[in-house]
Design a protein around this motif. Structure first.
Motif, PDB file in Angstrom:
ATOM      1  N   GLY A   1       1.639   1.642  -9.548  1.00 50.58           N
ATOM      2  CA  GLY A   1       0.470   1.012  -9.867  1.00 50.58           C
ATOM      3  C   GLY A   1      -0.465   0.681  -8.427  1.00 50.58           C
ATOM      4  O   GLY A   1      -1.193  -0.107  -8.764  1.00 50.58           O
ATOM      5  N   PHE A   2      -0.131   1.517  -7.574  1.00 48.64           N
ATOM      6  CA  PHE A   2      -1.138   1.252  -6.248  1.00 48.64           C
ATOM      7  C   PHE A   2      -2.636   1.215  -6.651  1.00 48.64           C
ATOM      8  O   PHE A   2      -3.619   0.676  -6.248  1.00 48.64           O
ATOM      9  CB  PHE A   2      -0.525   2.068  -4.947  1.00 48.64           C
ATOM     10  N   GLY A   3      -2.882   2.446  -7.299  1.00 49.74           N
ATOM     11  CA  GLY A   3      -4.279   2.991  -7.427  1.00 49.74           C
ATOM     12  C   GLY A   3      -4.598   2.187  -8.980  1.00 49.74           C
ATOM     13  O   GLY A   3      -5.859   2.523  -9.214  1.00 49.74           O
ATOM     14  N   ASP A   4      -4.021   1.661  -9.584  1.00 46.65           N
ATOM     15  CA  ASP A   4      -4.321   1.072 -11.077  1.00 46.65           C
ATOM     16  C   ASP A   4      -4.696  -0.281 -10.885  1.00 46.65           C
ATOM     17  O   ASP A   4      -5.280  -0.603 -11.956  1.00 46.65           O
ATOM     18  CB  ASP A   4      -3.273   1.617 -11.938  1.00 46.65           C
TER      19      ASP A   4
ATOM     20  N   LYS B   1       4.438  14.242   2.380  1.00 41.59           N
ATOM     21  CA  LYS B   1       3.703  12.957   2.321  1.00 41.59           C
ATOM     22  C   LYS B   1       2.184  12.834   2.126  1.00 41.59           C
ATOM     23  O   LYS B   1       1.776  11.556   1.610  1.00 41.59           O
ATOM     24  CB  LYS B   1       3.815  12.261   3.744  1.00 41.59           C
ATOM     25  N   PHE B   2       1.249  13.783   2.515  1.00 36.94           N
ATOM     26  CA  PHE B   2       0.027  13.576   2.006  1.00 36.94           C
ATOM     27  C   PHE B   2      -0.241  13.597   0.692  1.00 36.94           C
ATOM     28  O   PHE B   2      -1.056  12.976  -0.053  1.00 36.94           O
ATOM     29  CB  PHE B   2      -0.763  14.835   2.837  1.00 36.94           C
ATOM     30  N   LEU B   3       0.481  14.587  -0.042  1.00 37.98           N
ATOM     31  CA  LEU B   3       0.432  14.842  -1.497  1.00 37.98           C
ATOM     32  C   LEU B   3       0.859  13.226  -2.164  1.00 37.98           C
ATOM     33  O   LEU B   3       0.224  13.052  -3.177  1.00 37.98           O
ATOM     34  CB  LEU B   3       1.231  15.771  -2.145  1.00 37.98           C
ATOM     35  N   ILE B   4       1.869  12.805  -1.699  1.00 36.04           N
ATOM     36  CA  ILE B   4       2.444  11.497  -2.228  1.00 36.04           C
ATOM     37  C   ILE B   4       1.438  10.507  -2.194  1.00 36.04           C
ATOM     38  O   ILE B   4       1.300   9.648  -2.886  1.00 36.04           O
ATOM     39  CB  ILE B   4       3.808  11.438  -1.638  1.00 36.04           C
ATOM     40  N   ARG B   5       0.710  10.326  -0.874  1.00 39.13           N
ATOM     41  CA  ARG B   5      -0.117   9.335  -0.541  1.00 39.13           C
ATOM     42  C   ARG B   5      -1.403   9.584  -1.635  1.00 39.13           C
ATOM     43  O   ARG B   5      -1.757   8.414  -2.076  1.00 39.13           O
ATOM     44  CB  ARG B   5      -0.592   9.252   0.912  1.00 39.13           C
ATOM     45  N   LYS B   6      -1.929  10.600  -1.929  1.00 40.33           N
ATOM     46  CA  LYS B   6      -2.964  10.809  -2.664  1.00 40.33           C
ATOM     47  C   LYS B   6      -2.504  10.360  -3.920  1.00 40.33           C
ATOM     48  O   LYS B   6      -3.426   9.720  -4.738  1.00 40.33           O
ATOM     49  CB  LYS B   6      -3.520  12.246  -2.501  1.00 40.33           C
ATOM     50  N   VAL B   7      -1.420  10.757  -4.409  1.00 41.89           N
ATOM     51  CA  VAL B   7      -1.173  10.414  -5.975  1.00 41.89           C
ATOM     52  C   VAL B   7      -0.945   9.061  -6.247  1.00 41.89           C
ATOM     53  O   VAL B   7      -1.457   8.777  -7.028  1.00 41.89           O
ATOM     54  CB  VAL B   7       0.292  11.091  -6.214  1.00 41.89           C
TER      55      VAL B   7
ATOM     56  N   THR C   1       0.803  -1.040   0.065  1.00 43.34           N
ATOM     57  CA  THR C   1      -0.189   0.191  -0.103  1.00 43.34           C
ATOM     58  C   THR C   1       0.733   1.373   0.098  1.00 43.34           C
ATOM     59  O   THR C   1       2.017   1.133   0.437  1.00 43.34           O
ATOM     60  CB  THR C   1      -0.898   0.124   1.361  1.00 43.34           C
ATOM     61  N   PRO C   2       0.433   2.356  -0.607  1.00 44.11           N
ATOM     62  CA  PRO C   2       0.959   3.451  -0.265  1.00 44.11           C
ATOM     63  C   PRO C   2       1.614   3.987   1.211  1.00 44.11           C
ATOM     64  O   PRO C   2       2.580   4.291   1.532  1.00 44.11           O
ATOM     65  CB  PRO C   2       0.164   4.674  -0.889  1.00 44.11           C
ATOM     66  N   GLU C   3       0.680   3.581   1.845  1.00 43.76           N
ATOM     67  CA  GLU C   3       1.168   3.648   3.534  1.00 43.76           C
ATOM     68  C   GLU C   3       2.384   3.065   3.824  1.00 43.76           C
ATOM     69  O   GLU C   3       3.324   3.389   4.569  1.00 43.76           O
ATOM     70  CB  GLU C   3      -0.049   3.199   4.400  1.00 43.76           C
ATOM     71  N   ASP C   4       2.224   1.696   3.331  1.00 45.67           N
ATOM     72  CA  ASP C   4       3.936   1.055   3.452  1.00 45.67           C
ATOM     73  C   ASP C   4       4.937   1.669   3.008  1.00 45.67           C
ATOM     74  O   ASP C   4       6.028   1.612   3.697  1.00 45.67           O
ATOM     75  CB  ASP C   4       3.656  -0.290   2.841  1.00 45.67           C
ATOM     76  N   LEU C   5       4.899   2.167   1.990  1.00 42.21           N
ATOM     77  CA  LEU C   5       5.836   2.997   1.156  1.00 42.21           C
ATOM     78  C   LEU C   5       6.194   4.271   1.911  1.00 42.21           C
ATOM     79  O   LEU C   5       7.616   4.544   2.308  1.00 42.21           O
ATOM     80  CB  LEU C   5       5.689   3.394  -0.324  1.00 42.21           C
ATOM     81  N   ILE C   6       5.308   5.221   2.120  1.00 44.04           N
ATOM     82  CA  ILE C   6       5.463   6.146   2.923  1.00 44.04           C
ATOM     83  C   ILE C   6       6.133   6.222   4.220  1.00 44.04           C
ATOM     84  O   ILE C   6       7.013   6.912   4.967  1.00 44.04           O
ATOM     85  CB  ILE C   6       4.294   7.074   3.046  1.00 44.04           C
ATOM     86  N   GLY C   7       5.754   4.922   4.911  1.00 44.26           N
ATOM     87  CA  GLY C   7       6.349   4.681   6.305  1.00 44.26           C
ATOM     88  C   GLY C   7       7.592   4.177   6.495  1.00 44.26           C
ATOM     89  O   GLY C   7       8.108   4.315   7.632  1.00 44.26           O
TER      90      GLY C   7
END
Length: 263
Positions: free
Chosen positions: A112-115, A78-84, A51-57
């Motif tokens: 590809g998290f959101g795709d 980080k908020f912007l990156i997570r949303k993207v 997930t994006p959270e895993d990466l951002i963390g």
């Protein structure tokens, strides 16, 4: 100890020197222990990221991920990156598609998290793809510590071809260039456009870029501009002009531009 790329001077002469030594310099840079540690860590851990959270963390993973797309300076957003990453790129109204900086779209599409139901992080060749991009960007960043124009020229040499090879229309490719700050800066510099140029209507900016491309290089499309011979001429011109700017010389009779006659 990290190898520091060497560029003895700016301008066209510095660019020519860098081109003639880049293979050896890059090979030495890629042997740097710090770079290898970052890439080894990424290869070991990225397969666990779902997930994006895993990466951002994970700061080290995120540093490599952003660095691979030239976005290292945005690591605090980080908020912007997570949303993207969450929204992906498939929907027209996804944040990555609306941001003016198209490097975010590349980042989101690559992971590809959101795709996709399962992100690209689990693919066996994913670490190698990101590592190649990160190594290129890290080397260019190191070159930029000596001369920022050389960094931008190296980036353009690689990234213009990627844009040209895409499936978008030529107009969309031009807008990608306008929306990618490092590529835009190279064209603005090569075309001698003023800082105020960015205040123009975006369609007018596109018109000027296309006109200058035809006038200066005989290129009617992004694909034509990205042809190796044409890109070499463009980057020679860019480094010559920025070299003059660095030395406070803006006259077209500079010896550096004499070399570019006929361009």
């Amino acid at each position: 100890m990290t190898f520091q790329p060497y560029v003895p001077m700016g301008g066209l002469a510095g660019w020519r020197f860098l081109q003639s030594t880049i293979d050896n310099q890059k090979a030495a840079f890629e042997r740097s222990p710090l770079l290898q540690r970052d890439l080894d860590y990424f290869a070991e851990k990225i397969g666990e990221v779902r997930t994006p959270e895993d990466l951002i963390g994970d700061f080290r993973l995120l540093s490599v991920a952003l660095g691979a797309f030239g976005l290292s300076d945005d690591i605090g957003s980080k908020f912007l990156i997570r949303k993207v990453l969450e929204e992906g790129t498939l929907e027209p109204d996804a944040l990555a598609n609306k941001l003016s900086d198209k490097r975010y779209r590349e980042l989101s599409k690559a992971f590809g998290f959101g795709d996709f139901a399962v992100p690209n992080t689990v693919l066996s060749d994913f670490p190698d793809k990101i590592a190649a991009r990160y190594s290129d960007q890290a080397f260019e960043k190191a070159v930029g510590e000596t001369n920022e124009s050389m960094r931008l020229a190296l980036n353009a040499q690689r990234e213009f071809a990627k844009v040209a090879d895409g499936q978008d229309s030529d107009r969309a490719k031009w807008f990608t260039i306008l929306g990618t700050p490092p590529l835009r800066k190279v064209l603005e510099g090569a075309f001698g456009l003023p800082l105020s140029f960015g205040a123009l209507d975006i369609d007018k900016q596109l018109e000027v870029f296309q006109h200058r491309s035809r006038e200066e290089f005989g290129a009617d499309s992004v694909a034509a501009l990205a042809e190796p011979d044409t890109m070499a001429r463009l980057l020679d011109r860019y480094t010559a002009i920025t070299g003059m700017t660095e030395f406070g010389n803006s006259t077209i009779t500079s010896p550096a531009l004499v070399l570019l006659r006929g361009y």
